[in-house]
Design a protein around this motif. Structure first.
Motif, mmCIF file in Angstrom:
data_model
loop_
_atom_site.group_PDB
_atom_site.id
_atom_site.type_symbol
_atom_site.label_atom_id
_atom_site.label_comp_id
_atom_site.label_asym_id
_atom_site.label_seq_id
_atom_site.Cartn_x
_atom_site.Cartn_y
_atom_site.Cartn_z
ATOM 1 N N LEU A 146 0.792 -1.227 0.000
ATOM 2 C CA LEU A 146 0.000 0.000 0.000
ATOM 3 C C LEU A 146 0.823 1.276 0.000
ATOM 4 N N MET A 147 2.108 1.199 0.324
ATOM 5 C CA MET A 147 2.909 2.413 0.452
ATOM 6 C C MET A 147 3.130 3.070 -0.908
ATOM 7 N N PRO A 148 2.686 4.313 -1.095
ATOM 8 C CA PRO A 148 2.798 4.983 -2.397
ATOM 9 C C PRO A 148 4.140 5.690 -2.563
ATOM 10 N N TRP A 149 5.179 4.939 -2.868
ATOM 11 C CA TRP A 149 6.490 5.551 -2.995
ATOM 12 C C TRP A 149 6.518 6.601 -4.106
ATOM 13 N N GLU A 150 5.706 6.402 -5.134
ATOM 14 C CA GLU A 150 5.659 7.393 -6.211
ATOM 15 C C GLU A 150 5.097 8.718 -5.709
ATOM 16 N N ILE A 151 4.133 8.656 -4.800
ATOM 17 C CA ILE A 151 3.598 9.868 -4.187
ATOM 18 C C ILE A 151 4.673 10.554 -3.355
ATOM 19 N N VAL A 152 5.457 9.775 -2.627
ATOM 20 C CA VAL A 152 6.524 10.337 -1.796
ATOM 21 C C VAL A 152 7.509 11.120 -2.659
ATOM 22 N N ILE A 153 7.903 10.539 -3.791
ATOM 23 C CA ILE A 153 8.841 11.225 -4.689
ATOM 24 C C ILE A 153 8.186 12.459 -5.297
ATOM 25 N N LEU A 154 6.906 12.340 -5.651
ATOM 26 C CA LEU A 154 6.198 13.479 -6.227
ATOM 27 C C LEU A 154 6.133 14.637 -5.247
ATOM 28 N N VAL A 155 5.771 14.352 -4.011
ATOM 29 C CA VAL A 155 5.726 15.400 -2.987
ATOM 30 C C VAL A 155 7.116 15.998 -2.776
ATOM 31 N N GLY A 156 8.142 15.141 -2.767
ATOM 32 C CA GLY A 156 9.508 15.638 -2.624
ATOM 33 C C GLY A 156 9.906 16.546 -3.770
ATOM 34 N N GLY A 157 9.474 16.212 -4.984
ATOM 35 C CA GLY A 157 9.755 17.088 -6.115
ATOM 36 C C GLY A 157 9.116 18.450 -5.955
#
Length: 644
Positions: free
Chosen positions: A479-490
């Motif tokens: 369930l962990m959205p790593w793509e969201i994490v990178i997007l927010v970091g960007g």
């Protein structure tokens, strides 16, 4: 001539297939003269911002990959050091999200969400109006804590089972549609039940990390016929629209065969009213998921993006936390829920609320009684509440209480018990409780083997270890959205570059002609703009692009930044007019009950309701809550620093 025309069409088809690759190459090259002709920090930062924004809006590359553009362009152009950019990609919000995902994994693993949904629908009853309101209420509640997409993917199969019961009952006994009836005969119920089971849609959960788990940013992919609960379910073999709405992650779902559903929609509804009920209930679920995501700071990733960017830009401001956001947004959600229900009822069911919303058992039709029976049967399949469900519920309540009481504002919070202030945030609570879920056994201590095996069946797994934890790392990773994490970091990296280079100050100066507008007009224009853009672009990408601009505009016009940022953050979730607006829309559309014209007509009204309610909130109870009537000192300090 025909050969030439065919060759041209073939060329156009090839160019169309390669349009994303062409865009990826042409956009950086076409914008390259900007930093070459004006080799200033502002111009270089603007180049990186525009390239990233175009990649996000066009989705020429995956959003997570586009979010990495600042990681290599900022150091190349000398805007930020590589170590400074890297530090922006992991913030306090990342830890907050990880803890919430741990709790969400436990909720979904032990079917607590399904129990809550069915119980709330059982309370509402089977009258069309009350049934829609019941589904909306349970969807709003679940969407506060789970992702909008996973909530929709979980609730829609339950709603579809109820709708199929209505359709099957109407086909078998349509002349009794408006009559009050006694309980149906057992053999008729069994025949209709068998017919329902053939059409019922079930949720598919992927347990292995090697499976093609669908994330928030890749909603619907090509899947094959699968076996769920003993039923072979045909699904579409076509690639569906891939889009994002920036919400928290969702589980994998199956999409019904579109051709089969279309045939049913055209020919198998007993009456037009049945079709209208199906439309109303289907659309109500996606709208309720959007409304529920507004309530908590963790409800959608756009809320998280706003919170982290605001706290990063204005570190002295202590206005935004779980409690203040909930106090502001909860009345908005309640008003929107009621008005959206009334709008959908008027649009699809008419204005006869006495007929569609009566709770009297004497006024129930045969079909409504069968629908209620179906819901009770689904709830009975869950069995008695299990030990893991109790533990998950306790953690759910405990996390909410600790968030509320950390710094409530009107009284000292539990953080005042510590000597050092400012060290503990909502992420501290989230990660602590999430970590404990990896340690607490899923089996009741000193319990019998029969109850232990029952717990395992509820989770769909068989643990051989007696001390198997509530969740495993695979459950979390699924369930962990790593793509969201990178997007927010960007987004954080872009904001940091705009601050260091001075681009945000330059943008603010260009917006000085708007200084004559009152604050409410500026906020309204911002809300309408982001609501329009987010219909075609992803929610997090839209918000990430607009937040620095609106912050600079507020500072230039000496308006409290929260006056424009909070309404814009909420309105970015109102992309509800098209199937591509967000994944919940696409899920509901795939069931075949609604057409695009239905979504546009209903979504336009919901969009107007949302903007109006948000404007009402920011002008009334939002003003004293966030002290919006004056330009705050923390924004004044930020403005002076930027000018210097």
């Amino acid at each position: 001539m025909r050969l030439e025309a065919a060759a041209r069409m073939d060329l156009f088809r090839k160019l169309w297939r390669a349009r994303k690759l062409i865009l990826v190459v042409l956009i950086p090259l076409s914008l390259l003269p900007l930093p070459l002709i004006h080799p200033t920090s502002e111009a270089c930062c603007a180049y990186v911002l525009m390239v990233t924004a175009v990649y996000w809006v066009s989705e020429a590359v995956p959003l997570g990959a586009a979010a990495l553009v600042p990681a290599f362009l900022y150091p190349l152009f000398g805007v930020l050091k590589s170590s400074e950019v890297a530090a922006e990609y992991c913030k306090d919000t990342t830890l907050l999200l990880m803890g919430v995902i741990c709790l969400a994994a436990s909720i979904e693993k032990w079917n607590l969400h399904k129990r809550i949904a069915l119980r709330m629908v059982m309370v509402a009853g089977a009258k069309p109006g009350m049934l829609v309101l019941g589904f909306m209420c349970c969807t709003v509640f679940l969407s506060m804590w789970l992702s909008n997409t996973s909530t929709t993917a979980m609730v829609m199969p339950i709603a579809e089972a109820v709708l199929q019961q209505l359709i099957c009952t109407g086909l078998a006994d349509s002349h009794e549609d408006s009559e009050t009836a006694d309980a149906p005969e057992d053999d008729a119920v069994s025949d209709k039940q068998q017919n329902l089971n053939k059409n019922q849609l079930e949720l598919l959960y992927r347990n292995d990390s090697s499976d093609c788990t669908k994330r928030e940013l890749s909603t619907l992919t090509e899947v094959q016929t699968v076996e769920v609960n003993g039923l072979g379910l045909p699904v579409s073999n076509q690639d569906f629209i891939q889009h994002t709405n920036g919400h928290l992650p969702q589980v994998a779902i199956d999409i019904p065969n579109v051709k089969r559903v279309k045939t049913r929609r055209d020919s198998q509804y007993p009456t037009k009213r049945d079709h209208m009920i199906c439309k109303c209930l289907s659309l109500s679920i996606t709208y309720a998921a959007t409304i529920g995501g507004l309530i908590t700071i963790t409800g959608t990733s756009s809320n998280l993006i706003f919170a982290e960017q605001f706290n990063n830009r204005y570190p002295d401001a202590k206005s935004i936390n779980f409690g203040t956001w909930f106090i502001f947004s909860f009345p908005i959600a309640i008003i929107m829920l009621v008005l959206t229900w009334l709008w959908l009822h008027f649009l699809f069911l008419g204005c006869n609320f006495r007929e569609t919303c009566s709770l009297s058992k004497k006024r129930k039709t045969r079909r409504e009684m069968l629908s209620e029976k179906r819901i009770h049967e689904e709830y009975a399949k869950l069995g008695p509440i299990s030990y893991p469900e109790v533990v998950t519920g306790v953690f759910f309540i405990l996390m909410t209480l600790l968030w509320f009481t950390r710094e409530p504002g009107f009284v000292p919070g539990w953080t005042s018990l510590f000597e050092k202030k400012g060290y503990r945030t909502d992420a501290t609570v989230s990660v602590l409780l999430g970590f404990l879920l990896f340690l607490i056994p899923a089996r009741r201590p000193f319990s019998s083997s029969s109850s232990s095996s029952s717990c395992c069946r509820n989770a769909g797994q068989h643990h051989s270890l007696p001390l198997a934890p509530m969740i495993t790392w695979k459950d979390f990773q699924r369930l962990m959205p790593w793509e969201i994490v990178i997007l927010v970091g960007g987004g954080y990296a872009l904001a940091a570059g705009c601050k260091v280079s001075g681009l945000s100050v330059w943008i603010g100066r260009q917006l000085e002609p708007m200084s004559g507008l009152p604050p409410w007009a500026v906020t309204l224009l911002a809300c309408l703009l982001v609501s329009a853009v987010t219909e075609f672009a992803s929610n997090p990408a839209t918000l990430t692009v607009f937040l620095p601009i609106l912050s600079a505009l507020s500072e230039t016009l000496r308006i409290n930044p929260l006056h424009t940022l909070i309404p814009s953050t909420m309105c970015v979730s109102f992309g509800v007019m098209l199937p591509v607006g967000n994944p919940p829309n696409a899920i509901v559309f795939s069931y075949g009950h609604v057409k695009i014209s239905d979504m546009v007509k209903a979504g336009f009204g919901v969009n107007l309701i949302g903007v109006a309610v948000v404007m009402l909130a920011i002008s009334t109870w939002g003003a004293p809550l966030f002290n919006l009537n004056e330009f705050p000192a923390w924004a004044e300090a930020r403005n002076v620093t930027g000018i210097l």
